[in-house]
Design a protein around this motif. Structure first.
Motif, PDB file in Angstrom:
ATOM      1  N   GLN A  34     -39.342 -20.013   3.480  1.00  0.00           N
ATOM      2  CA  GLN A  34     -40.459 -20.928   3.297  1.00  0.00           C
ATOM      3  C   GLN A  34     -41.508 -20.746   4.405  1.00  0.00           C
ATOM      4  N   LEU A  35     -41.028 -20.431   5.601  1.00  0.00           N
ATOM      5  CA  LEU A  35     -41.949 -20.183   6.719  1.00  0.00           C
ATOM      6  C   LEU A  35     -42.827 -18.971   6.442  1.00  0.00           C
ATOM      7  N   VAL A  36     -42.219 -17.907   5.941  1.00  0.00           N
ATOM      8  CA  VAL A  36     -42.980 -16.694   5.617  1.00  0.00           C
ATOM      9  C   VAL A  36     -44.074 -17.013   4.601  1.00  0.00           C
ATOM     10  N   ALA A  37     -43.764 -17.868   3.647  1.00  0.00           N
ATOM     11  CA  ALA A  37     -44.747 -18.224   2.618  1.00  0.00           C
ATOM     12  C   ALA A  37     -45.939 -18.972   3.201  1.00  0.00           C
ATOM     13  N   LEU A  38     -45.740 -19.652   4.331  1.00  0.00           N
ATOM     14  CA  LEU A  38     -46.825 -20.403   4.965  1.00  0.00           C
ATOM     15  C   LEU A  38     -47.681 -19.540   5.888  1.00  0.00           C
ATOM     16  N   CYS A  39     -47.190 -18.343   6.212  1.00  0.00           N
ATOM     17  CA  CYS A  39     -47.889 -17.490   7.171  1.00  0.00           C
ATOM     18  C   CYS A  39     -48.804 -16.493   6.464  1.00  0.00           C
TER      19      CYS A  39
END
Length: 235
Positions: free
Chosen positions: A76-81
């Motif tokens: 989910q973090l990767v999707a926000l970056c």
């Protein structure tokens, strides 16, 4: 050996990322091995975020990474970056708590024989001391020096620092005090007795490391008993 992981990412969705980290903290209760997490935002680029996560060791960090909750949050973090985050793994080879070092030095200096140094490199001029054994707080460096002088005139003593915990601008120190009663102390003439007590002091430091406030808790009643001051109260 303490291990630190740096997670470097670019995102304009910091609030969402912050909530995601809160979710991870909640879901990994009792499982995670991370001991400290710090997030910094680049002053020159608000989209540049660095998270610093501390672990007891590299092995504990790997255990944390293998948690299913960590894997899900990472995706989910990767999707926000805006781009793939980068990771830097660091073995901590030096960790100096500078405020704590100043406190240790103060305890050492207080118990050193000879003339008491000025202490203006350790204690701020507007220092505020809270000691429940005193009727009034000691305000100012000069007042604190007089308080120290009273103890130094009554005892030859040393402090042993047992534990220290640092959080923000405060350092909590658990100490042991041992001394020889050589002069008048609160109306009690010299007994020559060897005495000791334990205590805890919380000091607040300012940005330059100087101590600006202190809260003391120690076993003065036990000390008075060792000096024989309570004998007359025994039935």
């Amino acid at each position: 050996m303490t291990f630190v992981q740096l997670i470097d990412c670019k995102t304009n969705r910091f609030d969402e990322m912050n909530r995601l980290m809160d979710t991870w903290v909640e879901r990994t209760k009792g499982k995670r091995t991370a001991t400290h997490s710090l997030i910094g935002k680049d002053r020159s680029d608000a989209s540049h975020i660095i998270e610093i996560v501390e672990f007891p060791s590299y092995e504990e960090a790997m255990r944390n990474s293998n948690l299913p909750e960590t894997d899900e949050v990472f995706r989910q973090l990767v999707a926000l970056c805006e781009e793939m985050p980068t990771f830097t793994d660091l073995d901590v080879v030096r960790d100096e708590q500078l405020y704590a070092a100043n406190i240790r030095r103060l305890f050492e200096v207080i118990g050193t024989k000879g003339e008491l140094p000025p202490l203006n490199d350790l204690i701020a001029e507007n220092y505020h001391d809270h000691d429940p054994a005193n009727d009034q707080d000691a305000i100012g460096l000069d007042a604190m020096r007089r308080e120290m002088g009273m103890w130094r005139g009554a005892f030859d003593f040393t402090f042993t620092v047992e534990d220290q915990i640092t959080q923000g601008d405060r350092v909590c120190t658990r100490w042991t005090w041992n001394g020889t009663h050589k002069g008048d102390f609160l109306g009690i003439p010299s007994t020559g007795r060897t005495v000791g007590m334990t205590g805890t002091t919380v000091f607040r430091c300012r940005e330059d490391g100087k101590i600006v406030e202190g809260w003391w808790q120690y076993d003065r009643l036990g000390l008075m008993a060792q000096l024989g001051a309570l004998d007359r109260l025994e039935i």
